[in-house]
Motif scaffolding. Sequence first.
Motif, PDB file in Angstrom:
ATOM      1  N   UNK A 259       0.842  -1.195   0.000  1.00 13.10           N
ATOM      2  CA  UNK A 259       0.000   0.000   0.000  1.00 13.10           C
ATOM      3  C   UNK A 259       0.879   1.248   0.000  1.00 13.10           C
ATOM      4  N   UNK A 260       1.898   1.215   0.826  1.00 13.88           N
ATOM      5  CA  UNK A 260       2.758   2.386   0.951  1.00 13.88           C
ATOM      6  C   UNK A 260       3.439   2.704  -0.381  1.00 13.88           C
ATOM      7  N   UNK A 261       3.987   1.675  -1.035  1.00  7.13           N
ATOM      8  CA  UNK A 261       4.664   1.892  -2.312  1.00  7.13           C
ATOM      9  C   UNK A 261       3.670   2.359  -3.372  1.00  7.13           C
ATOM     10  N   UNK A 262       2.474   1.793  -3.319  1.00 20.81           N
ATOM     11  CA  UNK A 262       1.457   2.178  -4.301  1.00 20.81           C
ATOM     12  C   UNK A 262       1.087   3.653  -4.142  1.00 20.81           C
ATOM     13  N   UNK A 263       0.903   4.086  -2.904  1.00 23.20           N
ATOM     14  CA  UNK A 263       0.544   5.480  -2.650  1.00 23.20           C
ATOM     15  C   UNK A 263       1.708   6.399  -3.021  1.00 23.20           C
ATOM     16  N   UNK A 264       2.912   5.982  -2.724  1.00 20.43           N
ATOM     17  CA  UNK A 264       4.099   6.776  -3.062  1.00 20.43           C
ATOM     18  C   UNK A 264       4.167   7.011  -4.573  1.00 20.43           C
ATOM     19  N   UNK A 265       3.753   6.004  -5.332  1.00 21.29           N
ATOM     20  CA  UNK A 265       3.772   6.136  -6.792  1.00 21.29           C
ATOM     21  C   UNK A 265       2.546   6.856  -7.347  1.00 21.29           C
ATOM     22  N   UNK A 266       1.777   7.496  -6.491  1.00 21.25           N
ATOM     23  CA  UNK A 266       0.606   8.245  -6.963  1.00 21.25           C
ATOM     24  C   UNK A 266      -0.691   7.461  -6.867  1.00 21.25           C
ATOM     25  N   UNK A 267      -0.625   6.274  -6.285  1.00 16.56           N
ATOM     26  CA  UNK A 267      -1.805   5.424  -6.174  1.00 16.56           C
ATOM     27  C   UNK A 267      -2.867   6.006  -5.252  1.00 16.56           C
TER      28      UNK A 267
END
Lengths: 411, 157
Positions: free
Chosen positions: A18-26
Amino acid sequence: MAERPLTSTFDPAGPRSLEAYVRGGGYAAARRALAEMTPAAVAGEVKAAELRGRGGAGFPAGVKWSFIPRTDPGPFYLCVNADEGEPGTFKDRHILAHDPHLLLEGIILCAYAVGVHTAYIYIRGEYEEPARRLEKAIAEAAGAGVLGASVLGSGFSLDVIVHRGAGAYICGEETALLESLEGFRGKPRLKPPFPAAVGLFGKPTVINNVETLAHLPAVIRNGASWFLGLGKPKDGGTRLVSVSGSVVRPGVYELPIGTPLRDVVFVHAGGLAPGRTLKAVIPGGMSSAVLGPGEIDVPMDSASLAAAGSMIGSAGVIVIDDAVSMKTVLDRISRFYAHESCGQCTPCRVGTSWIRRIVLRRGAGEGRAGDLDRIVRLAGAMKGRTLCPFGDAAAVPILALVTKFRAELEQ
Amino acid sequence: MTNAFPSGLRTRIEAILARYPNRRAALLPVLHLVQRERGFIGPEDEAEAAVLCGLRPVEVREVLTFYTMFRREPAGRHLLRVCTNLSCSIRGSAGILDHLRRAFGLQPGRTTPDGRFTLVEVECLGACDKGPCLLAGDTLHENLTPAALDAILRELE
Ligand SMILES: Cc1cc2nc3c(=O)[nH]c(=O)nc-3n(C[C@H](O)[C@H](O)[C@H](O)COP(=O)(O)O)c2cc1C
Ligand code: SF4
Ligand code: FES
C-alpha cells in the motif's frame, strides 16, 4: 516508446505494498473522484473513454454500468471476474501478482460510479497464492481507511470480499459465476434478465474483469480523451496481451489497442526459435478461431479481429510452430471443452463429448472415413444453439481448426 | 446441531458466514476451509457443512461434486496438479508426465502406495508463459524440467 499506464510502475520484485502504491501516486484518482466528482461524472468519463471489457466479450464498461436501474432500491453489487480460466490467458494473474492495489482502486471507482457498497472478487480456486495476496492488500487498505465505512475519508462505504472458486472453467461465464457465488453448481442462467437487472442475490449487479477495472485509475487520472487516444475509435486504451507457445519471450505485454498481431509475435515476444517456422496463431484465448500464418497482419482490436473471422477475446495469444502437430492441438482443445461443459443443454453436452470421442478414436488409430465432416457437423449444430456462449466458444475454434488445417488432420 | 467440527474451525466459519447476506453463499468457502483442515470432505463434513449453511446434505453433495478441486476421498500427502493444456503441452508437459511415471511411478488420477503423492492432470493454470507448470499443494512451479522436478519432489516427504 508506447505508453504503458497499467504496468510501467510494476515492480518485478513482487507486489507493491500500500505504501509503495501510494508513493507512486496510487489512490490519488479515487481520492479526487470521491471528493470532487459525482458518480455520474465518473461513469461518464469511463463511457467516453470507450473502455471495452477485457474478459472476453468486449462490451463497453460505461454502457454496461448504465444498465443498472437507478429506480431500484438496491443494494447493488459488483462482482470482479478473476476466474481467468481461458487457456492461454494469464494477464489477470500478472496484475494480482504485481499490483493488487491497482485493482482495488479500480473497484473503488466502479463502486462509486454505480453505487455499490459490497464487491465480491470471484477468483479461481487454483489461484491460492494470488488470493492470499489480495486478502492481504484488502486488509492493508481497510486498516488505512482506504476501504471500509468511509473510503478515503469520503463517507462512501465499500467492503471488498474475496471469494474463491473451486475448479470449473464455466464459472468464468458471468451468470455461472453468480450461481457459484451464491453457493450453487456453476450453471449459467438464461438471459434475460441480465445481471444488471437481476444479478447476485437477485439484485442489480455489475460484473467486470480484473483488467477492465485496473484500467480505471488511469482513465480518471488522465481523462477519457487521453485513454481513447491510446487505442482506436470505440476501443480505447492499452491491452494486456498474454503470449505463450512457440515464442522466444513468452509473457504479458501491455500494448496499444490495434498493435498488429504480427508484431506481437515477432517483435514483442521475440519471434520463434531459430529454424522454426510459424504454423498458426490463436489470437484471443483458446475459444477464438485460429489464424494461419498468412492471416496475422491484423490489428489487435475488437473490430479488426472480428473482421478477420476471429476475435480478440481475452487477448491470449497462443503461437504454434511447425514442430507442433495440429492433431495435438485438436486433441487438447476437444478435451478441454468436453471436460468443462456444464452439461445443462443438450447440443453442448452431446456435441462436446461426441467430438471428443471421435478425436480420441482417431488418436488411437481407429479413425473412420468422414470423421472430420462429423466433427464439423457436430460443432455446427452447437453454434448459436446453446443456452450460454460456451457452446460457441467450443464450436468456433474446432471449426476453424478443422477447416484451415484439414489436410494435416486427415493424414 | 452436530459437533463434528472443532471449535477453532467453527469460529472461522462464523466469520465467513458474516460476509454474505445468506448462509448458502458461504458454502464454497466453508468447503475449502474444511478440505484444508481435513484433507478431504467426508460424509460427516458434508452433513456439518449442510447444517451450517442451512442446506440439506444432498444439496451440499450436488455442489461438491460439480467442482474439480473438492475431494471426497483422502489424497496423498502431496497433491501434484500438472497442467497439460495447449500452451504447456507445446512447451513439453508430456515429457513431465513421462518423467513422473518413470522416475516416481506416478500415474494421473492415482495415489502412490506409500500415500506420499497424488497426481492429477489439470486444465490451464494461468501460467502458460512459464510452462510446463505444476501446482504442488498451493505452490506453483514453473518452467519445469525433469531435473527441476526431481529437486521439487525430493523436498516433499
Ligand atoms: C465460457 C466462458 C468463460 C468465461 N471466462 C471468463 C473469465 O475467466 N474471466 C473473465 O473476466 N470473463 C470471462 N468470461 C466473460 C464473462 O462472461 C463476462 O463477459 C466478463 O466477465 C465481463 O467483464 P468485462 O466486461 O469487464 O470483460 C467468460 C465467458 C464465457 C462464455
Ligand atoms: S452451452 Fe454448455 S456450458 Fe453453456 S449452459 Fe449449455 S451445457 Fe452449460
Ligand atoms: S496451458 Fe498450462 S498454464 Fe496455461
